[in-house]
Motif scaffolding. Structure first.
Motif, PDB file in Angstrom:
ATOM      1  N   LYS A 146       0.830  -1.215   0.000  1.00 33.81           N
ATOM      2  CA  LYS A 146       0.000   0.000   0.000  1.00 33.81           C
ATOM      3  C   LYS A 146       0.856   1.254   0.000  1.00 33.81           C
ATOM      4  CE  LYS A 146      -3.887   2.182   2.386  1.00 33.81           C
ATOM      5  NZ  LYS A 146      -4.804   2.126   3.550  1.00 33.81           N
ATOM      6  N   ALA A 147       2.007   1.190   0.685  1.00 31.52           N
ATOM      7  CA  ALA A 147       2.894   2.351   0.745  1.00 31.52           C
ATOM      8  C   ALA A 147       3.466   2.697  -0.626  1.00 31.52           C
ATOM      9  CB  ALA A 147       4.031   2.085   1.727  1.00 31.52           C
ATOM     10  N   ARG A 148       3.505   1.701  -1.534  1.00 38.85           N
ATOM     11  CA  ARG A 148       4.058   1.922  -2.874  1.00 38.85           C
ATOM     12  C   ARG A 148       2.955   1.872  -3.940  1.00 38.85           C
ATOM     13  NH1 ARG A 148       9.581   1.405  -2.784  1.00 38.85           N
ATOM     14  NH2 ARG A 148       9.679   0.953  -5.019  1.00 38.85           N
ATOM     15  N   ARG A 149       1.728   2.078  -3.514  1.00 36.48           N
ATOM     16  CA  ARG A 149       0.617   1.987  -4.455  1.00 36.48           C
ATOM     17  C   ARG A 149       0.604   3.182  -5.414  1.00 36.48           C
ATOM     18  NH1 ARG A 149      -1.077   4.234   0.165  1.00 36.48           N
ATOM     19  NH2 ARG A 149      -2.738   5.806   0.198  1.00 36.48           N
ATOM     20  N   THR A 150      -0.034   2.976  -6.531  1.00 32.61           N
ATOM     21  CA  THR A 150      -0.280   4.048  -7.487  1.00 32.61           C
ATOM     22  C   THR A 150      -1.791   4.200  -7.636  1.00 32.61           C
ATOM     23  OG1 THR A 150      -0.151   2.469  -9.321  1.00 32.61           O
ATOM     24  CG2 THR A 150       1.875   3.665  -8.747  1.00 32.61           C
ATOM     25  N   ALA A 155     -13.772   5.361 -14.369  1.00 32.80           N
ATOM     26  CA  ALA A 155     -15.026   5.995 -14.791  1.00 32.80           C
ATOM     27  C   ALA A 155     -16.181   5.432 -13.982  1.00 32.80           C
ATOM     28  CB  ALA A 155     -15.246   5.790 -16.290  1.00 32.80           C
ATOM     29  N   ARG A 156     -16.136   5.644 -12.697  1.00 29.48           N
ATOM     30  CA  ARG A 156     -17.211   5.188 -11.810  1.00 29.48           C
ATOM     31  C   ARG A 156     -17.287   6.120 -10.613  1.00 29.48           C
ATOM     32  NH1 ARG A 156     -14.588   3.482  -7.471  1.00 29.48           N
ATOM     33  NH2 ARG A 156     -12.653   2.276  -7.617  1.00 29.48           N
ATOM     34  N   ALA A 157     -18.285   5.882  -9.772  1.00 33.13           N
ATOM     35  CA  ALA A 157     -18.431   6.704  -8.564  1.00 33.13           C
ATOM     36  C   ALA A 157     -17.333   6.358  -7.562  1.00 33.13           C
ATOM     37  CB  ALA A 157     -19.803   6.477  -7.943  1.00 33.13           C
ATOM     38  N   ALA A 158     -16.916   7.368  -6.811  1.00 32.13           N
ATOM     39  CA  ALA A 158     -15.842   7.186  -5.830  1.00 32.13           C
ATOM     40  C   ALA A 158     -16.340   6.404  -4.629  1.00 32.13           C
ATOM     41  CB  ALA A 158     -15.324   8.539  -5.376  1.00 32.13           C
ATOM     42  N   LYS A 159     -15.401   5.684  -4.010  1.00 25.73           N
ATOM     43  CA  LYS A 159     -15.708   4.947  -2.785  1.00 25.73           C
ATOM     44  C   LYS A 159     -14.515   5.058  -1.828  1.00 25.73           C
ATOM     45  CE  LYS A 159     -14.081   0.566  -4.754  1.00 25.73           C
ATOM     46  NZ  LYS A 159     -14.438  -0.836  -5.104  1.00 25.73           N
ATOM     47  N   THR A 160     -14.703   4.594  -0.599  1.00 25.37           N
ATOM     48  CA  THR A 160     -13.645   4.657   0.409  1.00 25.37           C
ATOM     49  C   THR A 160     -12.379   3.968  -0.109  1.00 25.37           C
ATOM     50  OG1 THR A 160     -15.241   4.677   2.212  1.00 25.37           O
ATOM     51  CG2 THR A 160     -12.990   4.041   2.761  1.00 25.37           C
ATOM     52  N   GLY A 161     -11.258   4.658   0.052  1.00 23.12           N
ATOM     53  CA  GLY A 161      -9.985   4.136  -0.433  1.00 23.12           C
ATOM     54  C   GLY A 161      -9.556   4.783  -1.730  1.00 23.12           C
ATOM     55  N   LYS A 244      -3.870   1.072  -6.932  1.00 23.58           N
ATOM     56  CA  LYS A 244      -3.390  -0.155  -7.547  1.00 23.58           C
ATOM     57  C   LYS A 244      -2.133  -0.585  -6.811  1.00 23.58           C
ATOM     58  CE  LYS A 244      -1.894  -2.265 -11.882  1.00 23.58           C
ATOM     59  NZ  LYS A 244      -1.585  -2.060 -13.318  1.00 23.58           N
ATOM     60  N   LEU A 245      -2.193  -1.764  -6.183  1.00 21.69           N
ATOM     61  CA  LEU A 245      -1.056  -2.253  -5.421  1.00 21.69           C
ATOM     62  C   LEU A 245      -0.032  -2.903  -6.343  1.00 21.69           C
ATOM     63  CD1 LEU A 245      -2.829  -3.867  -2.320  1.00 21.69           C
ATOM     64  CD2 LEU A 245      -2.004  -1.535  -2.603  1.00 21.69           C
ATOM     65  N   PRO A 246       1.258  -2.726  -6.062  1.00 19.08           N
ATOM     66  CA  PRO A 246       2.288  -3.334  -6.908  1.00 19.08           C
ATOM     67  C   PRO A 246       2.366  -4.841  -6.692  1.00 19.08           C
ATOM     68  CG  PRO A 246       3.308  -2.329  -5.002  1.00 19.08           C
ATOM     69  CD  PRO A 246       1.847  -1.961  -4.944  1.00 19.08           C
ATOM     70  N   ASP A 247       2.804  -5.548  -7.711  1.00 19.12           N
ATOM     71  CA  ASP A 247       3.061  -6.981  -7.567  1.00 19.12           C
ATOM     72  C   ASP A 247       4.337  -7.178  -6.742  1.00 19.12           C
ATOM     73  OD1 ASP A 247       0.891  -7.664  -9.154  1.00 19.12           O
ATOM     74  OD2 ASP A 247       2.084  -7.509 -11.007  1.00 19.12           O
ATOM     75  N   ILE A 248       4.431  -8.321  -6.097  1.00 20.55           N
ATOM     76  CA  ILE A 248       5.651  -8.633  -5.353  1.00 20.55           C
ATOM     77  C   ILE A 248       6.629  -9.264  -6.345  1.00 20.55           C
ATOM     78  CG2 ILE A 248       6.641  -9.820  -3.357  1.00 20.55           C
ATOM     79  CD1 ILE A 248       3.868  -9.824  -2.102  1.00 20.55           C
ATOM     80  N   ASP A 249       7.246  -8.394  -7.122  1.00 19.72           N
ATOM     81  CA  ASP A 249       8.167  -8.855  -8.152  1.00 19.72           C
ATOM     82  C   ASP A 249       9.608  -8.546  -7.759  1.00 19.72           C
ATOM     83  OD1 ASP A 249       8.235  -6.115  -8.374  1.00 19.72           O
ATOM     84  OD2 ASP A 249       7.168  -6.039 -10.282  1.00 19.72           O
TER      85      ASP A 249
END
Length: 440
Positions: A146-150, A155-161, A244-249
Motif C-alpha cells: 500500500k505504501a508503494r501503491r499508485t 469511470a465510476r463513482a468514488a468509494k472509500t480508499g 493499484k497495489l504493486p506486484d511482489i516482483d
C-alpha cells in the motif's frame, strides 16, 4: 556566620544568613588594597596613589563588589550549615549591609522532596504473551504494498480508499472565509484529512459532478468564527482514481532489500523477523510503563517547580522538533502549546526521575556500561556507517548521558520486576502494538 532556616511552605526554603561585620570590613580592605596597586588616579603614577585617596574614591564600589561576592561565596557554606538539599538556583535579597554592621541576606530556593519508597513489593505486572502469526506477516506485506501503491483514473463513482481531485469553496451565511477554499486538492476518502461531512460527501460522486454540501465544524475547531457553525461547501469533482497495489516482483523485493532468489518467502521471513523485533520492544515497553506507573502511584511526591519548569522547556523542544516540517516559528509554538498543557507531563517526568534516582540509591545500582554499548550498537546498526554514528554519540556528552539514563531505567525496571510475580496476558500483535486504537 549565622544561618537560620525557614519553611514558607511546601518545598520552598529560606536561609537567613548573617556575616560578621569584621569579615565584611576585612574583605573590603583587601579589595581596596588590590585596587590601589592598579588603579589610575589623576596626579599619581599608576599604583602609587595613597591608600586613603584610593579609599575615598573607590570604597563604596569596592564594598558593593564585596557584598555581591560574599553573598554568592558564602551560600554553599550556609547550605552546608543548614543541612538542606537545594533543587533549584537561589534568589538572593540583601536585607542589611550598613558599614560596621553584619551583612545580612536571604536566599530562597526549593529543596528535593524527602522520599521513602513503598509498595515496591506489591507491583502487579501483566506480561504480554504474543505470537507473530502468518496473518500478521501478510498484513505487514499488504501495508508495504500500500505504501508503494499508485492511483489510476476510473469511470465510476468514488468509494472509500479512492482518491478524488476536487475544487471546493466554503461559505458561511453566504460569505467566503479564510481557509475554506481549495483547488485541485487530492483527497483519499477515509483518510480523515478533512472535516467528516466534507470528506464523506465525496463517496458516490463521479468525475464532473458539482454539488453543495452542509459541513458542520466541531465545537473545538481552532478558528473561533467557525466553532460549532455549519457552512455550505460548493464542490466540483475533477477525477476519481482507485489504488493499484504493486506486484511482489523483483523490483519490489529489491526495494525492500530482499534477494530476488529468496522470493516471496524471503520477504515473509524478513517481515516476521521485523515483527518479532517490534514485539520484543513493545513487550518490554508495556512492562516498563506498568512498573513506572505503579511506582509513581505508590509514591506520590511533591515536585520542585523549578525542575518542572525546566522539563516543560525540554518538552517544548521535543514538540518543536516534531513540528519542524510545518515551519512553525518559536513564537507560534509558544502560543500553540502553553505551559499549562505541558505541565502535567512535565510533573510526571520529574517525579519519575526523582523516584528512579531513589531506587538506584536504595538498591545501590551501578550503571551497566556493557549494556550502554549494546544499546549504542543497536542504534548504530540501522545506519550505513555504524562506526561514524558511534563516534558521533561519543563526541556528544548529552547523547551519551541519554543512553546511560535509558540503561539505568531498564535496570531499575528489572530490579522492581524481580520483586514481583508477573502474570501472563495473552493478546494479539495488533493489541500489543496499537493499544490506543484497540481501546477506542
Amino acid at each position: 556566620m549565622e544561618v537560620q532556616v525557614e519553611t514558607p511552605g511546601g518545598l520552598l526554603r529560606q536561609l537567613k544568613v548573617s556575616i560578621p561585620a569584621e569579615r565584611v570590613a576585612q574583605a573590603v580592605d583587601e579589595r581596596i588594597k588590590k585596587l590601589a596597586g592598579r588603579v589610575k588616579i589623576a596626579g599619581f603614577r599608576p599604583g602609587k596613589a595613597p591608600l586613603k585617596v584610593v579609599q575615598s574614591q573607590y570604597a563604596e564600589a569596592a564594598r558593593m563588589e564585596v557584598i555581591s561576592d560574599l553573598v554568592r561565596g558564602t551560600y554553599p557554606e550556609a547550605v552546608g550549615k543548614a543541612g538542606v538539599n537545594p533543587a533549584s538556583s537561589p534568589s538572593f535579597e540583601v536585607t542589611g549591609e550598613k558599614p560596621g554592621a553584619p551583612l545580612e541576606y536571604t536566599a530562597r530556593f526549593e529543596v528535593y522532596p524527602e522520599i521513602k519508597l513503598k509498595g515496591l513489593d506489591a507491583l502487579k505486572i501483566e506480561q504480554p504473551v504474543v505470537s507473530v502469526t502468518d496473518a500478521d506477516v501478510e498484513k505487514l506485506i499488504e501495508s508495504m504494498r500500500k505504501a508503494r501503491r499508485t492511483f489510476v483514473a476510473v469511470a465510476r463513482a468514488a468509494k472509500t480508499g479512492d482518491t478524488v481531485k476536487v475544487d471546493f469553496e466554503g461559505k458561511l451565511d453566504g460569505e467566503a472565509f479564510t481557509g475554506g477554499k481549495g483547488n485541485d486538492a487530492e483527497i483519499e476518502i477515509g483518510s480523515g484529512r478533512m472535516l467528516p461531512d466534507l470528506e464523506n460527501s465525496f463517496a458516490g460522486k463521479s468525475a464532473g459532478d458539482t454539488y453543495t454540501v452542509d459541513v458542520k465544524f466541531p465545537d473545538d475547531y481552532r478558528a473561533e468564527n467557525l466553532k460549532g457553525k455549519t457552512a455550505q461547501f460548493e464542490v466540483k469533482v475533477a477525477d476519481v482514481r482507485e489504488p493499484k497495489l504493486p506486484d511482489i516482483d523483483a523490483e519490489f523485493l529489491k526495494a525492500h532489500n530482499v534477494d530476488e532468489s529468496a522470493g516471496v518467502q524471503g520477504l515473509r521471513d524478513k517481515c516476521r523477523k521485523a515483527l518479532e523485533t517490534e514485539r520484543e520492544k513493545a513487550v518490554k515497553n508495556r512492562v516498563k510503563v506498568q512498573v513506572l506507573d505503579q511506582l509513581l502511584a505508590s509514591n506520590p511526591i511533591e515536585v520542585p517547580q523549578a525542575m518542572a519548569q525546566q522539563e516543560i522547556g525540554r518538552l517544548r523542544e521535543e514538540t518543536a522538533a516534531r513540528f519542524q516540517a510545518a515551519n512553525l516559528k518559536p513564537e507560534q509554538l509558544l502560543k500553540m502549546i502553553p505551559d499549562e498543557v505541558l505541565a502535567p507531563n512535565a510533573q510526571k517526568r520529574v517525579a519519575l526521575g526523582l523516584l528512579i534516582g531513589e531506587v538506584i540509591k536504595s538498591k545501590t545500582l551501578k550503571l551497566d556500561t556493557a549494556r550502554v554499548q549494546t544499546m549504542l550498537d543497536s542504534i548504530s546498526a540501522d545506519y550505513e556507517k555504524p562506526e561514524q554514528v558511534q563516534q558521533f554519540y561519543r563526541g556528544r556528552p548529552d547523547l551519551m548521558q541519554g543512553l546511560q539514563a535509558m540503561v539505568l531505567e531498564e535496570q531499575v525496571v528489572e530490579v522492581l520486576i524481580a520483586g514481583s510475580k508477573p502474570t501472563d496476558k495473552s493478546m494479539t500483535l495488533d493489541e500489543l502494538l496499537n493499544p490506543q486504537s484497540n481501546n477506542q
